[in-house]
Motif scaffolding. Structure first.
Motif, PDB file in Angstrom:
ATOM      1  N   LEU A 112       0.820  -1.211   0.000  1.00 50.05           N
ATOM      2  CA  LEU A 112       0.000   0.000   0.000  1.00 50.05           C
ATOM      3  C   LEU A 112       0.858   1.267   0.000  1.00 50.05           C
ATOM      4  CD1 LEU A 112      -2.714  -1.067   2.613  1.00 50.05           C
ATOM      5  CD2 LEU A 112      -2.776  -1.280   0.130  1.00 50.05           C
ATOM      6  N   SER A 113       2.190   1.094  -0.142  1.00 51.54           N
ATOM      7  CA  SER A 113       3.087   2.244  -0.123  1.00 51.54           C
ATOM      8  C   SER A 113       3.017   3.021  -1.428  1.00 51.54           C
ATOM      9  CB  SER A 113       4.535   1.781   0.092  1.00 51.54           C
ATOM     10  OG  SER A 113       4.681   1.088   1.298  1.00 51.54           O
ATOM     11  N   ASN A 114       3.424   4.279  -1.343  1.00 46.16           N
ATOM     12  CA  ASN A 114       3.657   5.079  -2.534  1.00 46.16           C
ATOM     13  C   ASN A 114       5.115   4.868  -2.914  1.00 46.16           C
ATOM     14  OD1 ASN A 114       4.458   7.296  -4.255  1.00 46.16           O
ATOM     15  ND2 ASN A 114       2.525   8.288  -3.707  1.00 46.16           N
ATOM     16  N   ALA A 115       5.348   4.088  -3.952  1.00 47.44           N
ATOM     17  CA  ALA A 115       6.699   3.659  -4.290  1.00 47.44           C
ATOM     18  C   ALA A 115       7.651   4.826  -4.513  1.00 47.44           C
ATOM     19  CB  ALA A 115       6.670   2.761  -5.526  1.00 47.44           C
ATOM     20  N   GLU A 116       7.199   5.830  -5.234  1.00 44.21           N
ATOM     21  CA  GLU A 116       8.079   6.950  -5.565  1.00 44.21           C
ATOM     22  C   GLU A 116       8.362   7.854  -4.370  1.00 44.21           C
ATOM     23  OE1 GLU A 116       9.661   7.357  -8.507  1.00 44.21           O
ATOM     24  OE2 GLU A 116       8.843   5.357  -8.900  1.00 44.21           O
ATOM     25  N   PRO A 121      13.239   7.128  -2.019  1.00 43.01           N
ATOM     26  CA  PRO A 121      14.262   7.866  -1.258  1.00 43.01           C
ATOM     27  C   PRO A 121      15.135   6.959  -0.394  1.00 43.01           C
ATOM     28  CG  PRO A 121      12.157   8.999  -1.150  1.00 43.01           C
ATOM     29  CD  PRO A 121      11.890   7.671  -1.774  1.00 43.01           C
ATOM     30  N   LYS A 122      14.571   5.891   0.128  1.00 41.90           N
ATOM     31  CA  LYS A 122      15.345   4.970   0.957  1.00 41.90           C
ATOM     32  C   LYS A 122      16.348   4.195   0.103  1.00 41.90           C
ATOM     33  CE  LYS A 122      11.463   4.872   4.078  1.00 41.90           C
ATOM     34  NZ  LYS A 122      10.207   4.223   4.455  1.00 41.90           N
ATOM     35  N   PHE A 125      19.171   6.452  -0.722  1.00 39.07           N
ATOM     36  CA  PHE A 125      20.094   6.608   0.411  1.00 39.07           C
ATOM     37  C   PHE A 125      21.066   5.444   0.474  1.00 39.07           C
ATOM     38  CE2 PHE A 125      21.011   5.370   4.836  1.00 39.07           C
ATOM     39  CZ  PHE A 125      21.826   6.434   5.201  1.00 39.07           C
ATOM     40  N   PHE A 126      20.553   4.203   0.378  1.00 36.79           N
ATOM     41  CA  PHE A 126      21.422   3.032   0.452  1.00 36.79           C
ATOM     42  C   PHE A 126      22.391   2.996  -0.727  1.00 36.79           C
ATOM     43  CE2 PHE A 126      17.762   1.149   2.970  1.00 36.79           C
ATOM     44  CZ  PHE A 126      18.420   1.279   4.172  1.00 36.79           C
ATOM     45  N   HIS A 127      21.918   3.380  -1.913  1.00 37.41           N
ATOM     46  CA  HIS A 127      22.812   3.418  -3.072  1.00 37.41           C
ATOM     47  C   HIS A 127      23.895   4.473  -2.877  1.00 37.41           C
ATOM     48  CE1 HIS A 127      20.860   0.439  -5.456  1.00 37.41           C
ATOM     49  NE2 HIS A 127      19.727   1.109  -5.601  1.00 37.41           N
ATOM     50  N   SER A 128      23.554   5.573  -2.213  1.00 40.18           N
ATOM     51  CA  SER A 128      24.541   6.634  -1.981  1.00 40.18           C
ATOM     52  C   SER A 128      25.656   6.159  -1.063  1.00 40.18           C
ATOM     53  CB  SER A 128      23.862   7.874  -1.382  1.00 40.18           C
ATOM     54  OG  SER A 128      23.533   7.662  -0.009  1.00 40.18           O
ATOM     55  N   LYS A 129      25.395   5.109  -0.286  1.00 37.37           N
ATOM     56  CA  LYS A 129      26.383   4.534   0.609  1.00 37.37           C
ATOM     57  C   LYS A 129      27.232   3.464  -0.092  1.00 37.37           C
ATOM     58  CE  LYS A 129      25.346   6.910   4.269  1.00 37.37           C
ATOM     59  NZ  LYS A 129      26.331   7.852   4.836  1.00 37.37           N
ATOM     60  N   GLY A 130      27.031   3.325  -1.392  1.00 34.55           N
ATOM     61  CA  GLY A 130      27.816   2.368  -2.152  1.00 34.55           C
ATOM     62  C   GLY A 130      27.363   0.931  -2.024  1.00 34.55           C
ATOM     63  N   SER A 141      14.973  -8.281   1.184  1.00 30.86           N
ATOM     64  CA  SER A 141      13.982  -9.357   1.057  1.00 30.86           C
ATOM     65  C   SER A 141      13.989 -10.244   2.301  1.00 30.86           C
ATOM     66  CB  SER A 141      14.250 -10.211  -0.194  1.00 30.86           C
ATOM     67  OG  SER A 141      15.521 -10.825  -0.138  1.00 30.86           O
ATOM     68  N   SER A 142      15.139 -10.317   2.988  1.00 33.65           N
ATOM     69  CA  SER A 142      15.213 -11.089   4.226  1.00 33.65           C
ATOM     70  C   SER A 142      14.641 -10.313   5.398  1.00 33.65           C
ATOM     71  CB  SER A 142      16.673 -11.461   4.537  1.00 33.65           C
ATOM     72  OG  SER A 142      17.221 -12.246   3.521  1.00 33.65           O
ATOM     73  N   ASN A 143      14.775  -8.990   5.345  1.00 36.76           N
ATOM     74  CA  ASN A 143      14.341  -8.160   6.466  1.00 36.76           C
ATOM     75  C   ASN A 143      13.869  -6.797   5.951  1.00 36.76           C
ATOM     76  OD1 ASN A 143      13.918  -7.057   8.975  1.00 36.76           O
ATOM     77  ND2 ASN A 143      15.892  -7.688   9.805  1.00 36.76           N
ATOM     78  N   PRO A 144      12.635  -6.712   5.458  1.00 36.81           N
ATOM     79  CA  PRO A 144      12.141  -5.473   4.843  1.00 36.81           C
ATOM     80  C   PRO A 144      11.615  -4.429   5.819  1.00 36.81           C
ATOM     81  CG  PRO A 144      10.467  -7.164   4.649  1.00 36.81           C
ATOM     82  CD  PRO A 144      11.651  -7.803   5.323  1.00 36.81           C
ATOM     83  N   ARG A 145      11.757  -4.688   7.117  1.00 36.90           N
ATOM     84  CA  ARG A 145      11.138  -3.821   8.111  1.00 36.90           C
ATOM     85  C   ARG A 145      11.581  -2.356   7.997  1.00 36.90           C
ATOM     86  NH1 ARG A 145      11.925  -4.536  14.614  1.00 36.90           N
ATOM     87  NH2 ARG A 145      10.686  -2.752  15.280  1.00 36.90           N
ATOM     88  N   VAL A 146      12.841  -2.148   7.619  1.00 36.70           N
ATOM     89  CA  VAL A 146      13.368  -0.791   7.544  1.00 36.70           C
ATOM     90  C   VAL A 146      12.611   0.063   6.534  1.00 36.70           C
ATOM     91  CG1 VAL A 146      15.097  -1.246   5.758  1.00 36.70           C
ATOM     92  CG2 VAL A 146      15.518   0.528   7.478  1.00 36.70           C
ATOM     93  N   LEU A 147      11.996  -0.556   5.540  1.00 34.71           N
ATOM     94  CA  LEU A 147      11.274   0.191   4.510  1.00 34.71           C
ATOM     95  C   LEU A 147      10.002   0.832   5.049  1.00 34.71           C
ATOM     96  CD1 LEU A 147      11.744  -2.222   1.467  1.00 34.71           C
ATOM     97  CD2 LEU A 147      12.964  -0.084   1.970  1.00 34.71           C
ATOM     98  N   ARG A 148       9.637   0.494   6.274  1.00 33.20           N
ATOM     99  CA  ARG A 148       8.479   1.114   6.908  1.00 33.20           C
ATOM    100  C   ARG A 148       8.880   2.269   7.820  1.00 33.20           C
ATOM    101  NH1 ARG A 148       3.470   1.448   6.337  1.00 33.20           N
ATOM    102  NH2 ARG A 148       2.876   0.937   8.482  1.00 33.20           N
ATOM    103  N   CYS A 149      10.193   2.467   7.982  1.00 32.09           N
ATOM    104  CA  CYS A 149      10.674   3.490   8.912  1.00 32.09           C
ATOM    105  C   CYS A 149      10.901   4.817   8.204  1.00 32.09           C
ATOM    106  CB  CYS A 149      11.972   3.031   9.571  1.00 32.09           C
ATOM    107  SG  CYS A 149      11.748   1.623  10.667  1.00 32.09           S
ATOM    108  N   ASN A 150      10.851   5.887   8.985  1.00 34.70           N
ATOM    109  CA  ASN A 150      11.103   7.219   8.455  1.00 34.70           C
ATOM    110  C   ASN A 150      12.585   7.372   8.120  1.00 34.70           C
ATOM    111  OD1 ASN A 150      11.913  10.250   8.974  1.00 34.70           O
ATOM    112  ND2 ASN A 150       9.733  10.260   8.480  1.00 34.70           N
ATOM    113  N   LEU A 151      12.861   7.868   6.942  1.00 29.69           N
ATOM    114  CA  LEU A 151      14.241   7.974   6.473  1.00 29.69           C
ATOM    115  C   LEU A 151      15.049   8.982   7.294  1.00 29.69           C
ATOM    116  CD1 LEU A 151      16.435   7.276   4.389  1.00 29.69           C
ATOM    117  CD2 LEU A 151      15.487   9.072   2.920  1.00 29.69           C
ATOM    118  N   ASP A 152      14.514  10.182   7.455  1.00 32.27           N
ATOM    119  CA  ASP A 152      15.272  11.256   8.105  1.00 32.27           C
ATOM    120  C   ASP A 152      15.336  11.121   9.625  1.00 32.27           C
ATOM    121  OD1 ASP A 152      15.853  12.618   5.698  1.00 32.27           O
ATOM    122  OD2 ASP A 152      13.814  13.429   5.671  1.00 32.27           O
TER     123      ASP A 152
END
Length: 389
Positions: A112-116, A121-122, A125-130, A141-152
């Motif tokens: 139900l997320s808004n993908a864009e 943005p998350k 951020f991870f790509h910016s960390k290389g 896929s093993s632990n998607p919980r972080v995708l529900r957290c606020n980035l900032d």
């Protein structure tokens, strides 16, 4: 027909008013008819949503019917627009169908997320960390919980705090998250930092703390009072804070409840361990207590009843309990039995045959006896016993 209710009167859609003074029987019939109608209507909507959700989870996300039915109790999809965009988003970022299925099973609300707005943005951020896409897809896929957290407010501060604490590179921080979602999802400064400070106070070297924080971060996310009591208990057991075994013992006491500890202790007592045997084993290799009771029973049964080891012998060499029964213990023991039967060796080599690396074991006991198809036997045993813990 639609209805609206108030305390004093009931209006039907055409404006006809039914007075509260009208017969009680009529009011009873009408009220219950309306309730029944509403229940049927809501139930119908719920059934339709559930049916669509289950169908979508099976056909678009690859879930089994049983899993789809279970997941449908956690999320209701009214149409495919939003979930389609999320599924497509993961595909475009290199996630396989299997990885997408895992994410949906573990965190279905993400559909139900808004993908864009919330997911992209998350990822950026991870790509910016290389962090490469291959690692990103495996870990998330093993632990998607972080995708529900606020980035900032949560992800970035925790990522930076963990990195500063451990002085490790970005990829190591992210891989630590794979085994412990709290690394990026809990309040790092209020939960992890006090536990680290406590270990420093008790003389645990910084190098040991930081290494363990990356390898086994979960223990550091426990409630501080429980963590403190566990640290004190490890000291009472005589473990030296300067040695790595101190943190190994701490992990066991932090993660295992008292009732679970007692049950596992009783399993070993059933196999004849004395209190002294248990103390010796725990001092040498604390992590054997992390094994399930079922696994303990199977391994002790094999060591005692098949290999004819004394129970106390296992207590004095507890690290053997860590080896896989199917992938190491049974295949290697089977090879030794053939060599014994043909008198190529006189007796099994204590516990050393389990400790040697696979390369060393093959060089000593398989390659020199190529004519006897020992490599085939070894691989067959590994295949047959692969499901054994």
């Amino acid at each position: 027909m639609s209805y609206s209710f108030c305390k004093k009167q009931i209006y039907c859609r055409y404006g006809t008013m039914i007075s509260p003074s009208y017969s009680k029987g009529l009011r009873f019939v009408q009220t219950h008819s309306l309730i029944s109608l509403a229940v049927r209507y809501v139930s119908s909507i719920a059934r339709n949503d559930e049916s669509f959700t289950v169908s979508y989870l099976i056909n678009s996300c690859g879930l089994s019917p049983e899993s789809a039915l279970s997941v449908s109790k956690k999320v209701q999809l009214k149409n495919s627009t939003q979930p389609d965009s999320v599924v497509e988003f993961f595909k475009n970022h290199g996630f396989s169908q299997t990885q997408i299925r895992k994410i949906v099973e573990r965190m279905p609300i993400l559909l139900l997320s808004n993908a864009e707005k919330t997911l992209l943005p998350k990822f950026q951020f991870f790509h910016s960390k290389g962090i490469p896409s291959s690692d990103l897809s495996v870990v998330l896929s093993s632990n998607p919980r972080v995708l529900r957290c606020n980035l900032d407010n949560r992800i970035i501060p925790n990522f930076n705090s963990f990195k500063d604490f451990t002085r490790r590179d970005d990829s190591e921080v992210f891989l630590a998250y794979k085994d412990c979602s709290e690394i990026l999802t809990c309040n790092f400064q209020s939960i992890v930092a006090p536990n680290v400070a406590l270990l420093r106070q008790h003389g645990v070297p910084d190098l040991n703390i930081m290494t363990e924080l990356v390898i086994q971060p979960r223990k550091f996310t426990r409630n501080h009072d429980k963590f403190r009591r566990s640290v004190e208990e490890v000291e009472k057991l005589g473990f030296n804070p300067l040695q790595r075994k101190f943190l190994a013992a701490l992990q066991v006491l932090v993660q295992i409840s008292k009732s679970t500890w007692e049950r596992k202790l009783n399993v070993f007592k059933e196999w004849g361990w004395s209190d002294e045997d248990f103390v010796i084993a725990f001092e040498k290799f604390p992590k054997f207590m992390m094994l399930s009771e079922h696994t303990i029973m199977k391994k002790m049964n094999f060591f005692v009843n098949t290999m004819n080891w004394k129970s106390s012998f296992v207590a004095h060499h507890p690290s053997v309990l860590a080896y896989s029964l199917g992938k190491r213990i049974i295949p290697r023991y089977s090879v030794l039995q053939v060599l014994l039967s043909k008198s190529f060796i006189k007796k099994p080599i204590s516990v050393q045959f389990l400790i040697w690396t696979e390369k060393e074991f093959l060089a000593r006991f398989v390659t020199p006896y190529g004519d006897f198809h020992l490599l085939k036997l070894y691989k067959e045993k590994m295949s047959l016993e692969n499901q054994i813990a």
